[in-house]
Design a protein around this motif. Structure first.
Motif, PDB file in Angstrom:
ATOM      1  N   PRO A  38       4.562 -22.300   4.185  1.00  0.00           N
ATOM      2  CA  PRO A  38       5.927 -22.141   3.683  1.00  0.00           C
ATOM      3  C   PRO A  38       6.005 -21.420   2.341  1.00  0.00           C
ATOM      4  O   PRO A  38       6.983 -20.719   2.077  1.00  0.00           O
ATOM      5  CB  PRO A  38       6.422 -23.584   3.582  1.00  0.00           C
ATOM      6  CG  PRO A  38       5.690 -24.298   4.669  1.00  0.00           C
ATOM      7  CD  PRO A  38       4.319 -23.683   4.665  1.00  0.00           C
ATOM      8  N   HIS A  90       5.142 -29.045   7.819  1.00  0.00           N
ATOM      9  CA  HIS A  90       5.945 -28.495   8.906  1.00  0.00           C
ATOM     10  C   HIS A  90       5.498 -29.045  10.250  1.00  0.00           C
ATOM     11  O   HIS A  90       4.402 -28.746  10.708  1.00  0.00           O
ATOM     12  CB  HIS A  90       5.855 -26.976   8.912  1.00  0.00           C
ATOM     13  CG  HIS A  90       6.715 -26.321   9.941  1.00  0.00           C
ATOM     14  ND1 HIS A  90       6.353 -25.180  10.594  1.00  0.00           N
ATOM     15  CD2 HIS A  90       7.938 -26.665  10.423  1.00  0.00           C
ATOM     16  CE1 HIS A  90       7.290 -24.832  11.444  1.00  0.00           C
ATOM     17  NE2 HIS A  90       8.279 -25.719  11.360  1.00  0.00           N
ATOM     18  N   TYR A 143       7.658 -28.921  13.272  1.00  0.00           N
ATOM     19  CA  TYR A 143       8.093 -27.873  14.200  1.00  0.00           C
ATOM     20  C   TYR A 143       9.477 -27.396  13.767  1.00  0.00           C
ATOM     21  O   TYR A 143      10.163 -28.051  13.012  1.00  0.00           O
ATOM     22  CB  TYR A 143       8.150 -28.383  15.645  1.00  0.00           C
ATOM     23  CG  TYR A 143       9.275 -29.355  15.913  1.00  0.00           C
ATOM     24  CD1 TYR A 143      10.483 -28.921  16.465  1.00  0.00           C
ATOM     25  CD2 TYR A 143       9.134 -30.706  15.623  1.00  0.00           C
ATOM     26  CE1 TYR A 143      11.530 -29.821  16.702  1.00  0.00           C
ATOM     27  CE2 TYR A 143      10.163 -31.601  15.857  1.00  0.00           C
ATOM     28  CZ  TYR A 143      11.359 -31.152  16.410  1.00  0.00           C
ATOM     29  OH  TYR A 143      12.376 -32.035  16.638  1.00  0.00           O
ATOM     30  N   SER A 144       9.859 -26.222  14.267  1.00  0.00           N
ATOM     31  CA  SER A 144      11.194 -25.697  14.065  1.00  0.00           C
ATOM     32  C   SER A 144      11.892 -25.605  15.409  1.00  0.00           C
ATOM     33  O   SER A 144      11.259 -25.294  16.430  1.00  0.00           O
ATOM     34  CB  SER A 144      11.148 -24.293  13.437  1.00  0.00           C
ATOM     35  OG  SER A 144      10.564 -24.367  12.139  1.00  0.00           O
ATOM     36  N   VAL A 145      13.186 -25.877  15.435  1.00  0.00           N
ATOM     37  CA  VAL A 145      13.955 -25.778  16.673  1.00  0.00           C
ATOM     38  C   VAL A 145      14.008 -24.316  17.108  1.00  0.00           C
ATOM     39  O   VAL A 145      14.393 -23.444  16.300  1.00  0.00           O
ATOM     40  CB  VAL A 145      15.382 -26.329  16.484  1.00  0.00           C
ATOM     41  CG1 VAL A 145      16.192 -26.148  17.765  1.00  0.00           C
ATOM     42  CG2 VAL A 145      15.321 -27.793  16.085  1.00  0.00           C
ATOM     43  N   PRO A 146      13.619 -23.983  18.325  1.00  0.00           N
ATOM     44  CA  PRO A 146      13.670 -22.595  18.786  1.00  0.00           C
ATOM     45  C   PRO A 146      15.096 -22.053  18.726  1.00  0.00           C
ATOM     46  O   PRO A 146      16.064 -22.759  18.977  1.00  0.00           O
ATOM     47  CB  PRO A 146      13.177 -22.663  20.245  1.00  0.00           C
ATOM     48  CG  PRO A 146      12.403 -23.945  20.314  1.00  0.00           C
ATOM     49  CD  PRO A 146      13.054 -24.886  19.358  1.00  0.00           C
ATOM     50  N   GLU A 147      15.221 -20.772  18.365  1.00  0.00           N
ATOM     51  CA  GLU A 147      16.532 -20.163  18.256  1.00  0.00           C
ATOM     52  C   GLU A 147      17.155 -19.882  19.615  1.00  0.00           C
ATOM     53  O   GLU A 147      18.364 -19.745  19.742  1.00  0.00           O
ATOM     54  CB  GLU A 147      16.440 -18.861  17.448  1.00  0.00           C
ATOM     55  CG  GLU A 147      16.033 -19.097  15.984  1.00  0.00           C
ATOM     56  CD  GLU A 147      15.957 -17.812  15.195  1.00  0.00           C
ATOM     57  OE1 GLU A 147      16.254 -16.731  15.765  1.00  0.00           O
ATOM     58  OE2 GLU A 147      15.604 -17.887  13.990  1.00  0.00           O
TER      59      GLU A 147
END
Length: 264
Positions: free
Chosen positions: A218, A257, A259-263
């Protein structure tokens, strides 16, 4: 930088001939350490760093050995104690690795990596702790672990297991040694700009990350050896007098981190 932060202290740093070990040895010298003993398997590296330390006005000792052998790890601590009569701070930093899949890993690779990364850490920590107990002065024993202690990464099962073992060893050591005034902690670097990293990924990719940043973290950059040296210095200092049993992660936010929500 506080040039008196470690005034009067004697310090042992393994893997002190390059990378994080070198940066840590120099940091303690810059912050007033009375003496620094560096350990490495390559004499030319030891000579180069010893010269840098001497230029800073710090008394220097060197031990050339391969920490894979228990007798050499034992000798490193013994000779460090002989150099200055005591050891106040130990930084067990030396590491070994190979890149091999679990299915194809050679037994000798497993034994070598566990030996240098974990068994040598046990030997150095135990022998140093015995010397500190005998002196009645207490001290600080620290390890360079890795964010590999927190999870898996393909091709490095032996290295990951060794670093996880170190992180856990720190916790038990801290509990058993706290009554003797000995604090035990670890620093876990994330991806760091050292020769070992160059050896893993190659110079071309490392140069790209140096120029363009490291997008996985990050903070957008690789860690530096000096970042890790600063963490070791803090943990060994009086500022951390109430800190023991900690694995201090220094990774630019990488392991924060999940995970990130997929776009899409």
């Amino acid at each position: 930088m506080d040039t008196q932060r470690h005034a009067g202290r004697t310090v042992l740093v393994t893997g002190g001939g390059s990378g994080i070990g070198r940066a840590t040895a120099l940091r303690f010298a810059d912050e007033g350490a009375a003496g620094v003993v560096i350990v490495d398997r390559l004499q030319d590296r030891l000579d180069a760093v010893a010269a840098e330390l001497s230029q800073r006005g710090t008394k220097v000792g060197t031990v050339c050995c391969d920490l894979y052998e228990i007798s050499d790890a034992d000798r490193a601590v013994h000779e460090a104690g002989e150099h200055f009569g005591r050891i106040d701070v130990v930084i067990s930093n030396a590491a070994a690795w190979t890149a091999e899949s679990f299915l194809d890993m050679k037994d000798e690779s497993w034994l070598k990596v566990i030996g240098v990364n974990l068994t040598a850490g046990y030997v150095i920590g135990q022998r140093a702790a015995r010397a500190m107990v005998a002196s009645g002065r207490g001290g600080a024993i620290q390890y360079t672990a890795s964010i590999s202690s927190l999870g898996g990464s393909p091709m490095f099962s032996h290295y990951n297991a060794a670093k996880a073992g170190l992180a856990n060893l720190v916790k038990t050591m801290s509990l058993e040694l706290v009554g003797y005034g000995i604090r035990v902690n670890a620093v876990s670097p994330g991806p760091t700009d050292t020769q070992q990293s160059v050896d893993v990924v190659g110079l071309e990719l490392m140069d790209k990350w140096r120029r363009e940043g490291f997008p996985v973290a990050p903070m957008g950059r690789l860690g530096s050896a000096e970042d890790m040296a600063a963490a070791h210095s803090f943990l060994a200092s009086d500022d951390a007098s109430y800190v023991t049993g900690v694995n201090l992660v220094v990774d630019g936010g990488l392991t924060a981190h999940a995970y990130s929500v997929p776009e899409s």
